[in-house]
Write an enzyme that holds these catalytic residues in place. Structure first.
Site, PDB file in Angstrom:
ATOM      1  N   GLU A  32      -3.545   7.694   7.586  1.00 58.48           N
ATOM      2  CA  GLU A  32      -4.651   6.902   7.041  1.00 58.48           C
ATOM      3  C   GLU A  32      -5.011   5.778   7.995  1.00 58.48           C
ATOM      4  O   GLU A  32      -6.192   5.480   8.223  1.00 58.48           O
ATOM      5  CB  GLU A  32      -4.264   6.348   5.675  1.00 58.48           C
ATOM      6  N   GLU A  80       1.987   1.875  -3.447  1.00 55.69           N
ATOM      7  CA  GLU A  80       0.878   2.423  -4.245  1.00 55.69           C
ATOM      8  C   GLU A  80       0.861   3.949  -4.140  1.00 55.69           C
ATOM      9  O   GLU A  80       0.700   4.658  -5.139  1.00 55.69           O
ATOM     10  CB  GLU A  80      -0.450   1.843  -3.765  1.00 55.69           C
ATOM     11  N   HIS A  81       1.027   4.469  -2.928  1.00 55.46           N
ATOM     12  CA  HIS A  81       1.075   5.918  -2.739  1.00 55.46           C
ATOM     13  C   HIS A  81       2.276   6.520  -3.457  1.00 55.46           C
ATOM     14  O   HIS A  81       2.169   7.570  -4.104  1.00 55.46           O
ATOM     15  CB  HIS A  81       1.155   6.241  -1.245  1.00 55.46           C
ATOM     16  N   HIS A 130       0.831  -1.204   0.000  1.00 53.86           N
ATOM     17  CA  HIS A 130       0.000   0.000   0.000  1.00 53.86           C
ATOM     18  C   HIS A 130       0.866   1.255   0.000  1.00 53.86           C
ATOM     19  O   HIS A 130       0.541   2.258  -0.651  1.00 53.86           O
ATOM     20  CB  HIS A 130      -0.920  -0.032   1.230  1.00 53.86           C
TER      21      HIS A 130
END
Length: 445
Positions: A148, A71-72, A68
């Site tokens: 997040e 991905e950022h 993840h």
């Protein structure tokens, strides 16, 4: 009226059978990239999706959250694009873009006018091989994913409880790790962790390109060969293999207490088989079982626990079969006021036992199958949903033929198939039962 209904019913049946006749074309580039083209010429729009067969379950132990995190980072710069320029270019061309990470895959997508497809491929191919990570990007995005996690997990007692439940459900398999990562490991993620994952998995021979919309296979092939074709395959990419679960010999239970809990509830998750290529019948039976038990106002649990006994204000059953490895089947009951969690759990168990004794209501099963027929047809009106259906299936080990056969397999499930699946999945030795409760609630077991 009856004639009109039968005509409509026949149309749904025919349309479902025609699912396999969708205008889907597949081919593979010389570097190993799989390409799927889904034609839909009703609007001059195209969805461009790039799926990598790499998700959180493919992470190196100790680096949870890196899939993840990467991905950022892919929205930062490359050798030819400044940080943020990718999304700014998509927006300037009237499109939208985003990405998501799951256990089995990471996907990036853009929705644009059809004549912008080449530009999307050009930029996506660029960041497949030319990612540039600056020190400030590493620190900034690590803080972003930590925030997040704060918002989605740390500030939500139910999310924290679900993490604990999943970690208990999988004794050995990496599905027990949260997709976003464990906080203490996320805090240590750095450039090396991100680049190691990137260099191993972000390669054309580990990617699936899905293009859906107002395109032809020849157009997509020409553009894909131009932009993706020159990219080198990763010759060291290992076959996708993961550790398996040992035999589970005892039920696990947990009570998660948090002062922020306003509505206590009980939930249970069972290990369950996933959809496998060429072998989707059990998953289809479990899909229908979840709908029969907790899929709506006429479901078994809703009728018994909410309307008849009024033990619960909500009840449900859940199953998601699109998974590379064993998935889960879940049950949940939110008790009414003055009903304890133990009373709610006892009532749930009683209804499951009664269902196993009395079996499937044939009329309800027919109604659910009709709903699945209708949803299959309606899904074809959204090219992004269609692209996602194929992408998720292919990235989870299915074939195009499996995905197209799925609606017919669902329709072929019998009452006996569902009962066999229910008896198989409801094994308490393969289950975790969790209570979510405020600390002041008296808990008795």
């Amino acid at each position: 009226m009856i004639r009109s209904f039968l005509t409509a019913l026949g149309g749904l049946v025919l349309a479902t059978a025609a699912w396999a006749d969708d205008e889907v074309t597949t081919f593979t580039l010389d570097n190993g990239m799989d390409v799927v083209v889904i034609e839909d010429h009703r609007a001059p729009v195209v969805v461009h999706m790039l799926w990598y067969r790499a998700g959180s379950a493919d992470e190196t132990p100790g680096r949870s959250g890196v899939a993840h995190y990467l991905e950022h980072l892919l929205f930062k710069g490359t050798d030819t694009l400044d940080p943020g320029e990718f999304s700014a270019t998509v927006a300037r061309n009237g499109g939208s873009d985003n990405a998501f990470t799951s256990f089995d895959y990471t996907a990036y997508f853009q929705r644009v006018a059809a004549d912008r497809l080449g530009l999307m491929m050009q930029m996506e191919a660029d960041r497949m091989v030319n990612l540039r990570l600056l020190d400030e990007d590493i620190a900034t995005e690590r803080n972003v994913i930590l925030e997040e996690r704060n918002q989605r997990v740390e500030n939500d007692p139910a999310a924290l409880m679900r993490e604990q439940l999943r970690a208990a459900l999988y004794l050995n398999h990496p599905y027990g790790r949260p997709i976003i990562g464990w906080r203490h490991e996320m805090e240590t993620l750095d450039r090396t962790a991100a680049l190691d994952f990137y260099e191993e998995f972000y390669a054309p021979n580990n990617a699936i390109l899905i293009v859906a919309g107002d395109v032809t296979p020849d157009e997509v092939r020409t553009l894909a060969e131009e932009h993706y074709g020159p990219l080198p395959a990763n010759p060291d990419l290992a076959p996708r293999a993961r550790v398996s679960e040992p035999p589970q010999l005892a039920e696990r239970r947990l009570t998660f207490e948090d002062p922020r809990v306003a509505q206590p509830y009980v939930t249970r998750s069972y290990l369950a088989p996933e959809r496998d290529p060429g072998d989707q019948e059990t998953a289809a039976a479990l899909t229908l079982l979840a709908e029969l038990l907790g899929g709506g106002q006429t479901s078994v649990l809703t009728q018994a626990l909410q309307f008849e006994s009024q033990v619960a204000v909500y009840s449900g059953a859940f199953y998601r079969g699109t998974s590379l490895d064993d998935t889960s089947f879940g049950l949940v009951v939110v008790p009414s006021a003055e009903i304890t969690l133990q009373e709610a759990e006892t009532a749930l168990d009683a209804e499951i036992a009664r269902f196993l004794e009395t079996g499937v209501d044939a009329e309800q099963l027919d109604r659910i199958k009709m709903q699945f027929r209708a949803s299959t047809i309606y899904a074809r009106d959204n090219v992004q949903s269609l692209a996602r259906r194929y992408g998720a299936g292919l990235a989870s080990g299915l074939t195009v033929e499996d995905i197209q056969a799925w609606p017919d397999i669902l329709q072929a499930v019998t009452e006996d198939d569902i009962m066999a699946a229910a008896r198989m999945v409801f094994d308490r030795n393969n289950a975790v039962t969790a209570w979510l409760t405020p600390p002041m609630l008296e808990v008795t077991q």
